[in-house]
Motif scaffolding. Structure first.
Motif, mmCIF file in Angstrom:
data_model
loop_
_atom_site.group_PDB
_atom_site.id
_atom_site.type_symbol
_atom_site.label_atom_id
_atom_site.label_comp_id
_atom_site.label_asym_id
_atom_site.label_seq_id
_atom_site.Cartn_x
_atom_site.Cartn_y
_atom_site.Cartn_z
ATOM 1 N N THR A 192 48.058 0.259 51.222
ATOM 2 C CA THR A 192 49.191 -0.571 51.656
ATOM 3 C C THR A 192 48.798 -2.047 51.652
ATOM 4 O OG1 THR A 192 49.863 1.260 53.043
ATOM 5 C CG2 THR A 192 50.882 -0.859 53.511
ATOM 6 N N ILE A 193 47.590 -2.346 52.149
ATOM 7 C CA ILE A 193 47.138 -3.746 52.185
ATOM 8 C C ILE A 193 47.069 -4.312 50.771
ATOM 9 C CG2 ILE A 193 45.104 -5.208 52.628
ATOM 10 C CD1 ILE A 193 44.561 -3.354 55.085
ATOM 11 N N ILE A 194 46.479 -3.536 49.875
ATOM 12 C CA ILE A 194 46.314 -4.009 48.492
ATOM 13 C C ILE A 194 47.681 -4.187 47.818
ATOM 14 C CG2 ILE A 194 45.453 -3.303 46.201
ATOM 15 C CD1 ILE A 194 43.024 -2.045 47.714
ATOM 16 N N THR A 195 48.569 -3.197 48.012
ATOM 17 C CA THR A 195 49.900 -3.290 47.393
ATOM 18 C C THR A 195 50.659 -4.487 47.941
ATOM 19 O OG1 THR A 195 49.890 -0.885 47.262
ATOM 20 C CG2 THR A 195 51.989 -1.965 46.858
ATOM 21 N N ASP A 196 50.624 -4.676 49.265
ATOM 22 C CA ASP A 196 51.331 -5.808 49.870
ATOM 23 C C ASP A 196 50.773 -7.135 49.372
ATOM 24 O OD1 ASP A 196 52.942 -4.125 51.216
ATOM 25 O OD2 ASP A 196 52.113 -4.502 53.215
ATOM 26 N N ALA A 197 49.435 -7.210 49.299
ATOM 27 C CA ALA A 197 48.801 -8.463 48.863
ATOM 28 C C ALA A 197 49.211 -8.785 47.427
ATOM 29 C CB ALA A 197 47.290 -8.344 48.972
ATOM 30 N N LEU A 198 49.239 -7.759 46.577
ATOM 31 C CA LEU A 198 49.669 -7.975 45.192
ATOM 32 C C LEU A 198 51.138 -8.376 45.153
ATOM 33 C CD1 LEU A 198 48.095 -4.944 43.289
ATOM 34 C CD2 LEU A 198 47.635 -7.352 42.817
ATOM 35 N N GLY A 199 51.916 -7.654 45.972
ATOM 36 C CA GLY A 199 53.374 -7.845 45.974
ATOM 37 C C GLY A 199 53.805 -9.239 46.385
ATOM 38 N N ILE A 200 52.993 -9.916 47.217
ATOM 39 C CA ILE A 200 53.409 -11.272 47.594
ATOM 40 C C ILE A 200 52.769 -12.339 46.698
ATOM 41 C CG2 ILE A 200 53.960 -10.759 50.006
ATOM 42 C CD1 ILE A 200 51.319 -12.008 50.784
ATOM 43 N N THR A 201 51.901 -11.897 45.783
ATOM 44 C CA THR A 201 51.222 -12.878 44.933
ATOM 45 C C THR A 201 51.794 -12.903 43.520
ATOM 46 O OG1 THR A 201 49.235 -12.336 46.184
ATOM 47 C CG2 THR A 201 48.926 -13.665 44.227
ATOM 48 N N LEU A 202 52.079 -11.722 42.979
ATOM 49 C CA LEU A 202 52.578 -11.638 41.601
ATOM 50 C C LEU A 202 53.830 -10.764 41.556
ATOM 51 C CD1 LEU A 202 49.137 -10.894 41.253
ATOM 52 C CD2 LEU A 202 49.833 -11.697 39.051
ATOM 53 N N PRO A 203 54.641 -10.921 40.487
ATOM 54 C CA PRO A 203 55.759 -9.985 40.315
ATOM 55 C C PRO A 203 55.179 -8.594 40.049
ATOM 56 C CG PRO A 203 55.926 -11.851 38.804
ATOM 57 C CD PRO A 203 54.556 -11.898 39.403
ATOM 58 N N THR A 204 55.191 -7.756 41.069
ATOM 59 C CA THR A 204 54.501 -6.460 40.957
ATOM 60 C C THR A 204 55.483 -5.335 40.646
ATOM 61 O OG1 THR A 204 52.891 -7.284 42.532
ATOM 62 C CG2 THR A 204 52.906 -4.915 42.175
ATOM 63 N N VAL A 205 55.096 -4.513 39.697
ATOM 64 C CA VAL A 205 55.935 -3.401 39.240
ATOM 65 C C VAL A 205 55.105 -2.126 39.356
ATOM 66 C CG1 VAL A 205 57.117 -2.445 37.223
ATOM 67 C CG2 VAL A 205 57.113 -4.915 37.587
ATOM 68 N N ILE A 206 55.721 -1.052 39.854
ATOM 69 C CA ILE A 206 54.980 0.212 39.920
ATOM 70 C C ILE A 206 55.286 1.050 38.684
ATOM 71 C CG2 ILE A 206 54.769 2.382 41.197
ATOM 72 C CD1 ILE A 206 55.130 0.744 43.725
ATOM 73 N N LEU A 207 54.221 1.465 38.010
ATOM 74 C CA LEU A 207 54.390 2.404 36.898
ATOM 75 C C LEU A 207 54.051 3.779 37.452
ATOM 76 C CD1 LEU A 207 52.663 0.560 33.880
ATOM 77 C CD2 LEU A 207 54.921 0.183 34.873
ATOM 78 N N PHE A 208 55.046 4.612 37.641
ATOM 79 C CA PHE A 208 54.796 5.947 38.170
ATOM 80 C C PHE A 208 54.675 6.904 36.984
ATOM 81 C CE2 PHE A 208 55.621 10.043 40.064
ATOM 82 C CZ PHE A 208 54.906 9.973 41.247
ATOM 83 N N VAL A 209 53.446 7.352 36.740
ATOM 84 C CA VAL A 209 53.164 8.172 35.552
ATOM 85 C C VAL A 209 53.411 9.644 35.863
ATOM 86 C CG1 VAL A 209 51.455 8.683 33.759
ATOM 87 C CG2 VAL A 209 51.387 6.490 34.940
ATOM 88 N N VAL A 210 54.198 10.279 34.985
ATOM 89 C CA VAL A 210 54.549 11.686 35.180
ATOM 90 C C VAL A 210 54.040 12.495 33.981
ATOM 91 C CG1 VAL A 210 56.499 13.293 35.372
ATOM 92 C CG2 VAL A 210 56.606 11.067 36.501
ATOM 93 N N ASP A 211 53.437 13.632 34.273
ATOM 94 C CA ASP A 211 53.009 14.535 33.211
ATOM 95 C C ASP A 211 54.239 15.340 32.767
ATOM 96 O OD1 ASP A 211 52.073 16.700 31.738
ATOM 97 O OD2 ASP A 211 50.181 16.812 32.847
#
Ligand SMILES: Nc1nc2c(ncn2[C@@H]2O[C@H](COP(=O)(O)OP(=O)(O)OP(=O)(O)O)[C@@H](O)[C@H]2O)c(=O)[nH]1
Length: 434
Positions: A192-211
Protein backbone atom coordinates in the motif's frame (compact mmCIF):
# COMPACT_ATOMS: atom_id res chain seq x y z
CA UNK A 1 10.75 41.41 -6.70
CA UNK A 2 12.47 40.49 -3.46
CA UNK A 3 14.96 37.63 -3.43
CA UNK A 4 12.69 35.50 -1.27
CA UNK A 5 9.73 36.06 -3.59
CA UNK A 6 11.85 35.14 -6.59
CA UNK A 7 12.99 32.01 -4.77
CA UNK A 8 9.43 31.15 -3.87
CA UNK A 9 8.36 31.57 -7.51
CA UNK A 10 11.12 29.27 -8.68
CA UNK A 11 10.22 26.73 -6.03
CA UNK A 12 6.56 26.65 -6.96
CA UNK A 13 7.41 26.45 -10.67
CA UNK A 14 9.57 23.46 -9.85
CA UNK A 15 6.74 22.02 -7.77
CA UNK A 16 4.35 22.41 -10.67
CA UNK A 17 6.67 20.52 -13.06
CA UNK A 18 4.83 17.22 -13.17
CA UNK A 19 6.07 13.93 -14.45
CA UNK A 20 3.79 12.71 -17.22
CA UNK A 21 5.55 9.39 -17.84
CA UNK A 22 3.16 6.63 -16.78
CA UNK A 23 4.09 4.06 -14.15
CA UNK A 24 2.70 0.57 -14.86
CA UNK A 25 2.27 -1.53 -11.75
CA UNK A 26 2.08 -5.13 -12.96
CA UNK A 27 -0.12 -7.31 -10.73
CA UNK A 28 -1.73 -10.69 -11.22
CA UNK A 29 -2.13 -14.20 -9.85
CA UNK A 30 0.93 -16.44 -9.57
CA UNK A 31 2.02 -17.75 -12.96
CA UNK A 32 -0.21 -15.39 -14.95
CA UNK A 33 2.87 -14.18 -16.84
CA UNK A 34 3.74 -10.87 -15.09
CA UNK A 35 7.50 -11.22 -15.46
CA UNK A 36 7.25 -12.37 -19.07
CA UNK A 37 4.95 -9.42 -19.77
CA UNK A 38 7.35 -6.94 -18.17
CA UNK A 39 10.06 -8.32 -20.40
CA UNK A 40 7.93 -8.12 -23.55
CA UNK A 41 6.56 -4.66 -22.83
CA UNK A 42 9.93 -3.16 -21.92
CA UNK A 43 11.52 -4.76 -24.98
CA UNK A 44 8.78 -3.25 -27.15
CA UNK A 45 9.34 0.18 -25.61
CA UNK A 46 13.11 -0.13 -25.91
CA UNK A 47 13.14 -0.79 -29.64
CA UNK A 48 14.46 2.16 -31.64
CA UNK A 49 15.08 4.14 -28.49
CA UNK A 50 17.60 6.81 -29.33
CA UNK A 51 20.82 6.46 -27.35
CA UNK A 52 19.99 7.94 -23.99
CA UNK A 53 21.95 10.26 -21.74
CA UNK A 54 21.74 7.75 -18.91
CA UNK A 55 24.34 8.15 -16.25
CA UNK A 56 24.76 4.63 -14.86
CA UNK A 57 27.31 5.82 -12.31
CA UNK A 58 24.76 8.16 -10.84
CA UNK A 59 22.15 5.40 -10.65
CA UNK A 60 24.68 3.17 -8.97
CA UNK A 61 25.41 5.87 -6.40
CA UNK A 62 21.76 6.27 -5.54
CA UNK A 63 21.27 2.52 -5.40
CA UNK A 64 24.25 2.37 -3.10
CA UNK A 65 22.58 4.88 -0.79
CA UNK A 66 19.57 2.60 -0.50
CA UNK A 67 21.82 -0.37 0.17
CA UNK A 68 23.72 1.57 2.84
CA UNK A 69 20.54 2.81 4.44
CA UNK A 70 19.17 -0.70 4.78
CA UNK A 71 22.56 -1.94 5.96
CA UNK A 72 22.48 0.62 8.69
CA UNK A 73 19.29 -0.99 9.94
CA UNK A 74 21.39 -4.13 10.55
CA UNK A 75 18.74 -6.32 9.07
CA UNK A 76 20.62 -8.00 6.26
CA UNK A 77 23.87 -8.08 4.38
CA UNK A 78 22.92 -6.50 1.12
CA UNK A 79 25.20 -6.55 -1.83
CA UNK A 80 26.25 -3.41 -3.59
CA UNK A 81 25.91 -4.55 -7.16
CA UNK A 82 24.87 -1.70 -9.40
CA UNK A 83 22.12 -2.56 -11.89
CA UNK A 84 23.43 -3.04 -15.39
CA UNK A 85 22.20 -0.81 -18.19
CA UNK A 86 19.28 -2.40 -20.01
CA UNK A 87 20.00 -3.54 -23.55
CA UNK A 88 17.57 -2.91 -26.36
CA UNK A 89 15.64 -5.99 -27.39
CA UNK A 90 13.91 -6.99 -30.60
CA UNK A 91 10.16 -6.71 -30.81
CA UNK A 92 7.35 -8.30 -32.74
CA UNK A 93 5.81 -4.87 -33.40
CA UNK A 94 7.37 -1.64 -34.63
CA UNK A 95 7.14 1.09 -31.98
CA UNK A 96 4.71 3.93 -32.53
CA UNK A 97 6.61 7.04 -31.51
CA UNK A 98 3.50 9.10 -31.12
CA UNK A 99 2.50 6.94 -28.14
CA UNK A 100 4.49 7.31 -24.96
CA UNK A 101 7.39 9.39 -26.25
CA UNK A 102 10.79 9.01 -24.56
CA UNK A 103 13.68 6.62 -24.43
CA UNK A 104 12.89 3.05 -23.54
CA UNK A 105 11.39 1.73 -20.34
CA UNK A 106 12.62 2.15 -16.79
CA UNK A 107 12.12 -1.23 -15.14
CA UNK A 108 11.90 -2.06 -11.46
CA UNK A 109 11.74 -5.52 -9.92
CA UNK A 110 9.98 -5.72 -6.55
CA UNK A 111 9.98 -9.51 -6.30
CA UNK A 112 12.66 -10.42 -3.75
CA UNK A 113 12.18 -14.15 -4.26
CA UNK A 114 12.49 -14.45 -8.02
CA UNK A 115 15.42 -16.63 -8.99
CA UNK A 116 16.08 -15.42 -12.53
CA UNK A 117 14.71 -12.56 -14.57
CA UNK A 118 14.50 -12.48 -18.37
CA UNK A 119 15.17 -8.70 -18.29
CA UNK A 120 17.83 -6.52 -16.64
CA UNK A 121 16.02 -4.23 -14.22
CA UNK A 122 17.22 -0.69 -13.60
CA UNK A 123 16.31 -1.12 -9.94
CA UNK A 124 16.18 -4.56 -8.35
CA UNK A 125 14.98 -5.22 -4.79
CA UNK A 126 17.35 -8.23 -4.74
CA UNK A 127 20.35 -5.89 -4.85
CA UNK A 128 19.29 -4.60 -1.47
CA UNK A 129 17.37 -7.36 0.27
CA UNK A 130 18.60 -10.93 0.54
CA UNK A 131 15.37 -12.86 0.72
CA UNK A 132 16.89 -16.10 2.03
CA UNK A 133 18.70 -14.24 4.76
CA UNK A 134 15.45 -12.59 5.83
CA UNK A 135 13.88 -16.05 5.91
CA UNK A 136 16.53 -17.50 8.22
CA UNK A 137 17.08 -14.38 10.31
CA UNK A 138 13.39 -14.05 11.17
CA UNK A 139 12.51 -17.77 10.95
CA UNK A 140 9.89 -17.08 8.32
CA UNK A 141 8.23 -19.11 5.61
CA UNK A 142 8.44 -18.04 1.94
CA UNK A 143 5.47 -15.65 1.95
CA UNK A 144 6.32 -14.15 5.34
CA UNK A 145 9.85 -13.49 4.08
CA UNK A 146 8.51 -11.77 0.94
CA UNK A 147 6.30 -9.53 3.08
CA UNK A 148 9.15 -8.73 5.47
CA UNK A 149 11.53 -8.02 2.58
CA UNK A 150 8.97 -5.66 1.08
CA UNK A 151 8.47 -4.00 4.47
CA UNK A 152 12.20 -3.38 4.75
CA UNK A 153 12.29 -2.02 1.24
CA UNK A 154 9.26 0.21 1.81
CA UNK A 155 11.06 1.99 4.64
CA UNK A 156 13.51 3.29 2.04
CA UNK A 157 11.13 3.66 -0.86
CA UNK A 158 11.48 7.44 -0.74
CA UNK A 159 15.02 6.97 -2.05
CA UNK A 160 13.81 4.64 -4.80
CA UNK A 161 11.24 7.29 -5.66
CA UNK A 162 14.00 9.91 -5.97
CA UNK A 163 15.66 7.67 -8.50
CA UNK A 164 12.40 7.14 -10.39
CA UNK A 165 11.63 10.88 -10.40
CA UNK A 166 15.05 11.52 -11.91
CA UNK A 167 14.82 8.88 -14.63
CA UNK A 168 11.10 8.82 -15.47
CA UNK A 169 10.97 12.08 -17.47
CA UNK A 170 13.33 10.65 -20.12
CA UNK A 171 11.63 7.23 -20.24
CA UNK A 172 8.58 6.09 -22.16
CA UNK A 173 7.21 4.28 -19.12
CA UNK A 174 8.21 3.04 -15.70
CA UNK A 175 7.32 -0.66 -15.34
CA UNK A 176 7.15 -2.34 -11.95
CA UNK A 177 7.17 -6.13 -11.58
CA UNK A 178 5.66 -7.46 -8.33
CA UNK A 179 5.92 -10.71 -6.33
CA UNK A 180 4.25 -13.86 -7.62
CA UNK A 181 1.91 -14.22 -4.64
CA UNK A 182 -0.35 -11.26 -5.35
CA UNK A 183 -1.61 -10.89 -1.78
CA UNK A 184 1.91 -10.33 -0.44
CA UNK A 185 1.89 -7.06 -2.32
CA UNK A 186 -1.72 -5.95 -2.62
CA UNK A 187 -2.78 -6.72 0.95
CA UNK A 188 0.40 -5.79 2.76
CA UNK A 189 1.19 -2.44 4.37
CA UNK A 190 4.34 -2.07 2.29
CA UNK A 191 2.44 -2.75 -0.95
CA UNK A 192 0.00 0.00 0.00
CA UNK A 193 2.82 2.41 0.88
CA UNK A 194 4.62 1.74 -2.39
CA UNK A 195 1.43 2.00 -4.48
CA UNK A 196 0.38 5.24 -2.76
CA UNK A 197 3.85 6.74 -3.15
CA UNK A 198 3.86 5.90 -6.86
CA UNK A 199 0.28 7.08 -7.24
CA UNK A 200 1.03 10.58 -5.99
CA UNK A 201 4.25 10.92 -7.97
CA UNK A 202 3.47 9.59 -11.45
CA UNK A 203 0.36 8.82 -13.51
CA UNK A 204 0.09 5.25 -12.24
CA UNK A 205 -1.83 2.54 -14.07
CA UNK A 206 -2.42 -1.01 -12.84
CA UNK A 207 -1.87 -3.78 -15.36
CA UNK A 208 -3.81 -6.73 -14.00
CA UNK A 209 -2.44 -9.78 -15.81
CA UNK A 210 -4.83 -12.69 -16.31
CA UNK A 211 -3.93 -16.19 -17.48
CA UNK A 212 -6.50 -16.53 -20.28
CA UNK A 213 -6.12 -20.29 -20.51
CA UNK A 214 -7.04 -20.79 -16.88
CA UNK A 215 -9.93 -18.35 -17.18
CA UNK A 216 -11.79 -20.79 -19.41
CA UNK A 217 -13.08 -22.01 -16.09
CA UNK A 218 -15.88 -19.58 -15.19
CA UNK A 219 -15.12 -19.81 -11.47
CA UNK A 220 -11.47 -18.88 -12.08
CA UNK A 221 -12.59 -16.02 -14.30
CA UNK A 222 -14.95 -14.64 -11.64
CA UNK A 223 -12.26 -15.02 -8.94
CA UNK A 224 -9.78 -13.08 -11.07
CA UNK A 225 -12.29 -10.33 -11.72
CA UNK A 226 -13.20 -10.12 -8.05
CA UNK A 227 -9.53 -9.71 -7.18
CA UNK A 228 -9.07 -7.06 -9.86
CA UNK A 229 -12.17 -5.22 -8.68
CA UNK A 230 -11.04 -5.15 -5.04
CA UNK A 231 -7.59 -3.85 -6.04
CA UNK A 232 -9.05 -1.15 -8.24
CA UNK A 233 -11.37 0.11 -5.52
CA UNK A 234 -8.62 -0.12 -2.92
CA UNK A 235 -6.03 1.83 -4.94
CA UNK A 236 -8.52 3.96 -6.91
CA UNK A 237 -6.08 3.87 -9.83
CA UNK A 238 -6.98 3.26 -13.48
CA UNK A 239 -6.75 -0.42 -14.34
CA UNK A 240 -6.23 -2.44 -17.51
CA UNK A 241 -7.13 -6.12 -17.62
CA UNK A 242 -4.37 -7.76 -19.65
CA UNK A 243 -5.53 -11.12 -21.01
CA UNK A 244 -2.21 -12.90 -21.44
CA UNK A 245 -1.26 -16.15 -23.20
CA UNK A 246 -3.61 -15.50 -26.10
CA UNK A 247 -1.19 -17.41 -28.33
CA UNK A 248 -2.65 -20.49 -26.65
CA UNK A 249 -6.29 -19.40 -26.27
CA UNK A 250 -8.18 -16.37 -27.59
CA UNK A 251 -9.71 -14.19 -24.85
CA UNK A 252 -12.83 -13.50 -26.88
CA UNK A 253 -14.96 -15.63 -24.51
CA UNK A 254 -13.77 -13.68 -21.46
CA UNK A 255 -14.40 -10.30 -23.06
CA UNK A 256 -17.89 -11.54 -23.93
CA UNK A 257 -18.49 -12.50 -20.30
CA UNK A 258 -17.44 -8.99 -19.29
CA UNK A 259 -19.93 -7.33 -21.61
CA UNK A 260 -22.82 -9.81 -21.39
CA UNK A 261 -23.85 -11.01 -17.96
CA UNK A 262 -26.53 -13.36 -19.33
CA UNK A 263 -23.91 -15.21 -21.32
CA UNK A 264 -21.75 -15.62 -18.22
CA UNK A 265 -24.74 -16.79 -16.20
CA UNK A 266 -25.58 -19.39 -18.83
CA UNK A 267 -21.99 -20.59 -18.89
CA UNK A 268 -21.79 -20.91 -15.11
CA UNK A 269 -22.68 -24.56 -15.02
CA UNK A 270 -22.30 -25.24 -11.31
CA UNK A 271 -25.62 -25.52 -9.51
CA UNK A 272 -24.11 -25.91 -6.09
CA UNK A 273 -23.29 -23.29 -3.49
CA UNK A 274 -20.17 -22.18 -5.39
CA UNK A 275 -22.20 -21.62 -8.55
CA UNK A 276 -24.75 -19.48 -6.70
CA UNK A 277 -21.96 -17.48 -5.06
CA UNK A 278 -20.20 -16.97 -8.40
CA UNK A 279 -23.47 -15.85 -10.02
CA UNK A 280 -24.14 -13.23 -7.38
CA UNK A 281 -20.52 -12.05 -7.46
CA UNK A 282 -20.61 -11.84 -11.25
CA UNK A 283 -23.74 -9.73 -11.05
CA UNK A 284 -22.09 -7.39 -8.55
CA UNK A 285 -19.12 -7.08 -10.90
CA UNK A 286 -21.22 -5.93 -13.85
CA UNK A 287 -20.84 -2.29 -12.91
CA UNK A 288 -17.11 -2.71 -12.47
CA UNK A 289 -16.62 -3.91 -16.05
CA UNK A 290 -17.93 -0.59 -17.40
CA UNK A 291 -14.95 1.24 -15.88
CA UNK A 292 -12.37 -1.19 -17.25
CA UNK A 293 -10.19 -1.45 -20.30
CA UNK A 294 -9.13 -4.89 -21.45
CA UNK A 295 -6.55 -5.96 -23.97
CA UNK A 296 -5.41 -9.29 -25.44
CA UNK A 297 -1.68 -9.99 -25.51
CA UNK A 298 0.86 -12.74 -25.68
CA UNK A 299 3.87 -11.93 -23.56
CA UNK A 300 5.57 -14.91 -25.14
CA UNK A 301 5.29 -13.74 -28.77
CA UNK A 302 4.92 -10.00 -28.15
CA UNK A 303 1.54 -9.83 -29.88
CA UNK A 304 -0.78 -7.09 -28.70
CA UNK A 305 1.93 -4.87 -27.20
CA UNK A 306 0.98 -1.94 -29.43
CA UNK A 307 -2.64 -2.07 -28.20
CA UNK A 308 -1.44 -2.42 -24.64
CA UNK A 309 0.78 0.66 -24.96
CA UNK A 310 -2.12 2.62 -26.44
CA UNK A 311 -4.32 1.49 -23.53
CA UNK A 312 -1.64 2.60 -21.06
CA UNK A 313 -1.55 6.02 -22.63
CA UNK A 314 -5.36 6.34 -22.44
CA UNK A 315 -5.38 5.19 -18.83
CA UNK A 316 -2.63 7.70 -17.97
CA UNK A 317 -4.83 10.43 -19.46
CA UNK A 318 -7.70 9.17 -17.32
CA UNK A 319 -5.38 9.45 -14.32
CA UNK A 320 -4.66 13.11 -15.18
CA UNK A 321 -8.37 13.90 -15.51
CA UNK A 322 -9.91 11.86 -12.70
CA UNK A 323 -7.22 10.88 -10.26
CA UNK A 324 -4.79 13.83 -10.30
CA UNK A 325 -7.32 16.32 -8.88
CA UNK A 326 -8.02 13.91 -5.99
CA UNK A 327 -4.28 13.48 -5.36
CA UNK A 328 -3.66 17.23 -5.49
CA UNK A 329 -6.51 17.89 -3.05
CA UNK A 330 -5.14 15.21 -0.72
CA UNK A 331 -1.61 16.66 -0.92
CA UNK A 332 -2.92 20.19 -0.27
CA UNK A 333 -4.95 19.06 2.74
CA UNK A 334 -1.93 17.23 4.11
CA UNK A 335 0.35 20.28 3.60
CA UNK A 336 -2.25 22.56 5.19
CA UNK A 337 -2.64 20.20 8.14
CA UNK A 338 1.13 20.07 8.53
CA UNK A 339 1.44 23.85 8.48
CA UNK A 340 -1.36 24.27 11.03
CA UNK A 341 0.31 21.69 13.25
CA UNK A 342 3.63 23.52 12.98
CA UNK A 343 2.04 26.91 13.71
CA UNK A 344 0.39 25.36 16.74
CA UNK A 345 3.74 24.01 17.94
CA UNK A 346 5.45 27.37 17.47
CA UNK A 347 2.68 29.09 19.38
CA UNK A 348 2.96 26.56 22.19
CA UNK A 349 6.72 27.03 22.43
CA UNK A 350 6.35 30.80 22.23
CA UNK A 351 3.86 30.65 25.08
CA UNK A 352 6.16 28.43 27.07
CA UNK A 353 8.99 30.88 26.61
CA UNK A 354 7.30 34.20 27.09
CA UNK A 355 3.73 34.03 28.35
CA UNK A 356 3.75 31.53 31.17
CA UNK A 357 2.46 32.75 34.48
CA UNK A 358 5.45 33.91 36.48
CA UNK A 359 7.19 35.47 33.53
CA UNK A 360 6.46 39.14 33.15
CA UNK A 361 3.98 38.90 35.99
CA UNK A 362 6.46 37.36 38.38
CA UNK A 363 10.04 36.29 38.74
CA UNK A 364 11.79 33.69 36.54
CA UNK A 365 15.46 32.90 36.37
CA UNK A 366 18.05 31.73 33.92
CA UNK A 367 21.57 30.32 34.21
CA UNK A 368 23.16 33.73 33.89
CA UNK A 369 21.26 34.80 36.95
CA UNK A 370 22.89 32.02 38.88
CA UNK A 371 26.45 32.84 37.80
CA UNK A 372 26.18 36.60 37.54
CA UNK A 373 24.36 37.46 40.69
CA UNK A 374 27.02 39.35 42.51
CA UNK A 375 24.77 42.08 43.72
CA UNK A 376 25.57 44.51 40.91
CA UNK A 377 22.73 45.97 38.87
CA UNK A 378 22.21 44.69 35.33
CA UNK A 379 20.22 45.95 32.43
CA UNK A 380 16.88 44.10 32.13
CA UNK A 381 16.86 42.60 28.61
CA UNK A 382 13.17 41.83 28.72
CA UNK A 383 13.84 38.08 28.93
CA UNK A 384 15.02 37.86 32.48
CA UNK A 385 14.51 39.83 35.62
CA UNK A 386 17.22 42.27 36.55
CA UNK A 387 19.71 40.98 39.06
CA UNK A 388 18.99 43.84 41.33
CA UNK A 389 15.58 42.36 41.97
CA UNK A 390 17.10 38.94 42.83
CA UNK A 391 20.45 39.77 44.25
CA UNK A 392 21.78 36.37 45.35
CA UNK A 393 22.16 32.72 44.44
CA UNK A 394 19.82 31.77 47.23
CA UNK A 395 16.96 33.27 45.24
CA UNK A 396 17.96 31.12 42.25
CA UNK A 397 17.94 27.99 44.38
CA UNK A 398 14.54 28.99 45.71
CA UNK A 399 13.31 29.49 42.16
CA UNK A 400 14.52 26.00 41.23
CA UNK A 401 12.74 24.53 44.22
CA UNK A 402 9.50 26.35 43.50
CA UNK A 403 9.58 25.53 39.79
CA UNK A 404 9.94 29.08 38.59
CA UNK A 405 13.54 28.52 37.51
CA UNK A 406 14.02 29.30 33.87
CA UNK A 407 17.02 28.12 31.87
CA UNK A 408 16.92 30.67 29.12
CA UNK A 409 19.86 29.32 27.12
CA UNK A 410 18.51 25.79 27.15
CA UNK A 411 15.05 26.97 26.11
CA UNK A 412 16.54 29.08 23.31
CA UNK A 413 18.63 26.12 22.14
CA UNK A 414 15.57 23.86 22.05
CA UNK A 415 13.58 26.48 20.18
CA UNK A 416 16.37 27.02 17.61
CA UNK A 417 16.64 23.26 17.12
CA UNK A 418 12.89 23.00 16.60
CA UNK A 419 12.91 25.78 14.00
CA UNK A 420 15.89 24.15 12.28
CA UNK A 421 14.12 20.75 12.12
CA UNK A 422 10.96 22.32 10.89
CA UNK A 423 12.77 24.16 8.08
CA UNK A 424 14.57 20.98 7.10
CA UNK A 425 11.31 19.05 6.82
CA UNK A 426 9.37 21.84 5.16
CA UNK A 427 11.35 24.56 3.33
CA UNK A 428 8.06 26.42 2.71
CA UNK A 429 7.71 27.21 6.39
CA UNK A 430 11.02 29.14 6.32
CA UNK A 431 9.88 31.02 3.27
CA UNK A 432 6.54 31.78 4.91
CA UNK A 433 8.26 33.19 7.98
CA UNK A 434 10.53 35.34 5.83
N1 LIG B 1 2.20 -19.67 -23.94
C1 LIG B 1 2.49 -18.62 -23.18
N2 LIG B 1 3.12 -18.81 -22.02
C2 LIG B 1 3.40 -17.73 -21.28
C3 LIG B 1 3.04 -16.43 -21.67
N3 LIG B 1 3.43 -15.56 -20.70
C4 LIG B 1 4.02 -16.29 -19.76
N4 LIG B 1 4.02 -17.58 -20.09
C5 LIG B 1 4.57 -18.70 -19.30
O1 LIG B 1 3.88 -18.74 -18.06
C6 LIG B 1 4.78 -19.14 -17.02
C7 LIG B 1 4.76 -18.10 -15.90
O2 LIG B 1 5.26 -16.90 -16.41
P1 LIG B 1 5.91 -15.80 -15.47
O3 LIG B 1 6.21 -14.63 -16.33
O4 LIG B 1 6.99 -16.38 -14.67
O5 LIG B 1 4.66 -15.50 -14.55
P2 LIG B 1 4.62 -14.65 -13.22
O6 LIG B 1 3.25 -14.18 -13.06
O7 LIG B 1 5.70 -13.62 -13.23
O8 LIG B 1 4.96 -15.74 -12.18
P3 LIG B 1 5.31 -15.60 -10.63
O9 LIG B 1 5.75 -14.20 -10.43
O10 LIG B 1 6.42 -16.58 -10.42
O11 LIG B 1 4.09 -15.98 -9.93
C8 LIG B 1 6.15 -19.27 -17.68
O12 LIG B 1 6.37 -20.61 -17.97
C9 LIG B 1 6.01 -18.48 -18.96
O13 LIG B 1 6.84 -18.97 -19.98
C10 LIG B 1 2.35 -16.27 -22.93
O14 LIG B 1 1.98 -15.21 -23.37
N5 LIG B 1 2.10 -17.41 -23.63
Amino acid sequence: MSASLAQSGAASAQHDARITTPACLVLGMAGSGKTTLVDALSAWLDVDSVSSDDEPVDDAQLNQQIVDAIHSMSLNQASSVAPPARPSAPSAQPPAHDVLPGQGAYVINLDPAVYELPYDPNIDIRDTIKYKQVMSQYSLGPNGAIITSLNLYATRFDQVLTLIEKRAPQSRAVIIDTPGQIETFTWSASGTIITDALGITLPTVILFVVDTVRCENTMTFVSNMLYACSIMYKTRLPMIIVFNKTDVKSCHFAQQWMSDFDKLENDLKENNFLGTLARSMAQALEQFYHTLRSVAVSAETGDGMDQLVKCIQDAAEQYENDYRPVVDARKKARAQGKKEHQDEQIERIRKDMYDEPGFGTGPRFDEEDESDHTGSDQQNDGMKPSSSVFPDKHAVRMAKMTGTYYDKQEEQRKYDQFIHNMDASNPDSKRDRE
